[in-house]
Write a protein that holds these residues in place. Sequence first.
Motif, PDB file in Angstrom:
ATOM      1  N   ALA A   6       0.856  -1.189   0.000  1.00 45.26           N
ATOM      2  CA  ALA A   6       0.000   0.000   0.000  1.00 45.26           C
ATOM      3  C   ALA A   6       0.885   1.231   0.000  1.00 45.26           C
ATOM      4  N   GLU A   7       1.056   1.846  -1.169  1.00 46.48           N
ATOM      5  CA  GLU A   7       1.957   2.989  -1.352  1.00 46.48           C
ATOM      6  C   GLU A   7       1.409   3.858  -2.463  1.00 46.48           C
ATOM      7  N   ASP A   8       1.244   5.181  -2.184  1.00 40.26           N
ATOM      8  CA  ASP A   8       0.640   6.053  -3.183  1.00 40.26           C
ATOM      9  C   ASP A   8       1.657   6.741  -4.083  1.00 40.26           C
ATOM     10  N   ASP A   9       2.940   6.520  -3.849  1.00 44.75           N
ATOM     11  CA  ASP A   9       3.973   7.085  -4.723  1.00 44.75           C
ATOM     12  C   ASP A   9       4.372   6.018  -5.752  1.00 44.75           C
ATOM     13  N   PRO A  10       4.045   6.222  -7.037  1.00 48.55           N
ATOM     14  CA  PRO A  10       4.321   5.198  -8.052  1.00 48.55           C
ATOM     15  C   PRO A  10       5.795   4.855  -8.200  1.00 48.55           C
ATOM     16  N   LEU A  11       6.688   5.832  -8.021  1.00 44.94           N
ATOM     17  CA  LEU A  11       8.114   5.566  -8.169  1.00 44.94           C
ATOM     18  C   LEU A  11       8.622   4.647  -7.064  1.00 44.94           C
ATOM     19  N   ILE A  12       8.210   4.934  -5.830  1.00 53.24           N
ATOM     20  CA  ILE A  12       8.603   4.087  -4.700  1.00 53.24           C
ATOM     21  C   ILE A  12       7.998   2.696  -4.861  1.00 53.24           C
ATOM     22  N   ALA A  13       6.731   2.674  -5.233  1.00 51.85           N
ATOM     23  CA  ALA A  13       6.038   1.389  -5.374  1.00 51.85           C
ATOM     24  C   ALA A  13       6.674   0.521  -6.448  1.00 51.85           C
ATOM     25  N   SER A  14       7.006   1.115  -7.598  1.00 47.44           N
ATOM     26  CA  SER A  14       7.579   0.329  -8.693  1.00 47.44           C
ATOM     27  C   SER A  14       8.928  -0.262  -8.296  1.00 47.44           C
ATOM     28  N   ALA A  15       9.721   0.488  -7.531  1.00 47.11           N
ATOM     29  CA  ALA A  15      11.019  -0.019  -7.081  1.00 47.11           C
ATOM     30  C   ALA A  15      10.847  -1.180  -6.103  1.00 47.11           C
ATOM     31  N   ILE A  16       9.894  -1.047  -5.195  1.00 51.13           N
ATOM     32  CA  ILE A  16       9.638  -2.124  -4.230  1.00 51.13           C
ATOM     33  C   ILE A  16       9.111  -3.362  -4.941  1.00 51.13           C
ATOM     34  N   LEU A  17       8.185  -3.167  -5.858  1.00 46.15           N
ATOM     35  CA  LEU A  17       7.623  -4.292  -6.612  1.00 46.15           C
ATOM     36  C   LEU A  17       8.720  -5.062  -7.343  1.00 46.15           C
ATOM     37  N   ALA A  18       9.603  -4.332  -8.016  1.00 45.69           N
ATOM     38  CA  ALA A  18      10.669  -4.984  -8.777  1.00 45.69           C
ATOM     39  C   ALA A  18      11.591  -5.777  -7.865  1.00 45.69           C
ATOM     40  N   SER A  19      11.932  -5.211  -6.711  1.00 45.76           N
ATOM     41  CA  SER A  19      12.851  -5.883  -5.784  1.00 45.76           C
ATOM     42  C   SER A  19      12.240  -7.149  -5.212  1.00 45.76           C
ATOM     43  N   LEU A  20      10.986  -7.094  -4.803  1.00 46.85           N
ATOM     44  CA  LEU A  20      10.355  -8.251  -4.174  1.00 46.85           C
ATOM     45  C   LEU A  20       9.995  -9.333  -5.192  1.00 46.85           C
ATOM     46  N   ARG A  21       9.538  -8.918  -6.360  1.00 49.13           N
ATOM     47  CA  ARG A  21       9.194  -9.911  -7.383  1.00 49.13           C
ATOM     48  C   ARG A  21      10.431 -10.627  -7.897  1.00 49.13           C
ATOM     49  N   LYS A  22      11.568  -9.951  -7.875  1.00 43.69           N
ATOM     50  CA  LYS A  22      12.821 -10.590  -8.285  1.00 43.69           C
ATOM     51  C   LYS A  22      13.161 -11.743  -7.338  1.00 43.69           C
ATOM     52  N   LEU A  23      12.674 -11.662  -6.103  1.00 42.76           N
ATOM     53  CA  LEU A  23      12.913 -12.705  -5.102  1.00 42.76           C
ATOM     54  C   LEU A  23      11.747 -13.686  -5.024  1.00 42.76           C
ATOM     55  N   PHE A 103      14.651   4.975   2.475  1.00 44.65           N
ATOM     56  CA  PHE A 103      15.320   3.762   2.923  1.00 44.65           C
ATOM     57  C   PHE A 103      15.923   3.061   1.712  1.00 44.65           C
ATOM     58  N   SER A 104      16.861   2.171   1.963  1.00 46.42           N
ATOM     59  CA  SER A 104      17.439   1.398   0.878  1.00 46.42           C
ATOM     60  C   SER A 104      16.555   0.178   0.624  1.00 46.42           C
ATOM     61  N   LEU A 105      16.493  -0.234  -0.620  1.00 43.63           N
ATOM     62  CA  LEU A 105      15.704  -1.423  -0.954  1.00 43.63           C
ATOM     63  C   LEU A 105      16.292  -2.665  -0.292  1.00 43.63           C
ATOM     64  N   GLU A 106      17.617  -2.679  -0.104  1.00 39.58           N
ATOM     65  CA  GLU A 106      18.247  -3.815   0.571  1.00 39.58           C
ATOM     66  C   GLU A 106      17.741  -3.945   2.005  1.00 39.58           C
ATOM     67  N   GLU A 107      17.573  -2.807   2.691  1.00 43.53           N
ATOM     68  CA  GLU A 107      17.064  -2.867   4.053  1.00 43.53           C
ATOM     69  C   GLU A 107      15.598  -3.300   4.071  1.00 43.53           C
ATOM     70  N   LEU A 108      14.813  -2.797   3.133  1.00 49.19           N
ATOM     71  CA  LEU A 108      13.416  -3.213   3.054  1.00 49.19           C
ATOM     72  C   LEU A 108      13.312  -4.722   2.872  1.00 49.19           C
ATOM     73  N   VAL A 109      14.078  -5.268   1.929  1.00 52.42           N
ATOM     74  CA  VAL A 109      14.045  -6.714   1.674  1.00 52.42           C
ATOM     75  C   VAL A 109      14.473  -7.482   2.920  1.00 52.42           C
ATOM     76  N   ALA A 110      15.517  -7.010   3.594  1.00 49.00           N
ATOM     77  CA  ALA A 110      15.986  -7.679   4.806  1.00 49.00           C
ATOM     78  C   ALA A 110      14.907  -7.684   5.884  1.00 49.00           C
ATOM     79  N   ARG A 111      14.183  -6.575   6.013  1.00 44.12           N
ATOM     80  CA  ARG A 111      13.127  -6.504   7.019  1.00 44.12           C
ATOM     81  C   ARG A 111      11.934  -7.397   6.645  1.00 44.12           C
ATOM     82  N   VAL A 112      11.646  -7.511   5.359  1.00 42.52           N
ATOM     83  CA  VAL A 112      10.577  -8.412   4.918  1.00 42.52           C
ATOM     84  C   VAL A 112      10.921  -9.850   5.289  1.00 42.52           C
TER      85      VAL A 112
END
Length: 220
Positions: A6-23, A103-112
């Motif tokens: 749930a994120e209303d900023d498309p740029l942030i959301a697209s980066a998160i989507l790409a990182s998590l879907r890659k995993l 935040f860095s995407l690496e930290e987000l992934v680690a927290r997930v």
Amino acid sequence: MRILLAEDDPLIASAILASLRKLDFSVDWVEDGRSVESALATCDYGMLILDLGLPGVDGLEILERMKRAEKQTPVLIITARGGIEDRVGGLNAGADDYLVKPFSLEELVARVFALRRRTQGWSSSELRLGKLAVDPRKRQVRLDDQEIHLSDREFRLLMALIEVPGQVLSITQLEERLYGWGEEIASNSIEVQLHRLRKKLGKDWIRNIRGIGFKLVEAA
């Protein structure tokens, strides 16, 4: 695991989507609070990544409503509200973790991964069932210390099963865990992947409970 973002900023959301879907996470994305509530009502998500400043319904209000409804979905807050009072308020409202933008995407992934590990009671990042070991971060599967090479779909299917060893999952439940919105599902896709997975692991690892579904068990 299927995640709701749930994120209303498309740029942030697209980066998160790409990182998590890659995993190999299946991720659905919504941009406002009302869509969050609608999605949570129709699908059993393994995690909610929640921006607090959503239009429609604020993230804190969503947390309060989830608490009243006794919704047990783990929640990772991502927000620009970084004050101590904001963090304490978010955690007290029911969030399991809190990440301040930027935040860095690496930290987000680690927290997930860490949140999934904590909420599912795993003692380490590696999942084990007898002689079968799965490392989600490395996407590595070993059986009797021999590496088993799986396709992306096969790996995601095995993850869905080993997260709840011994629990029977129906075809519908497996589809919900493996496929996000907009992903085309062939009529027999899950059955085909199960057949291929059983050939690679050995048929005794995945048991078919006729008329109900499938479960992962330790082979004799």
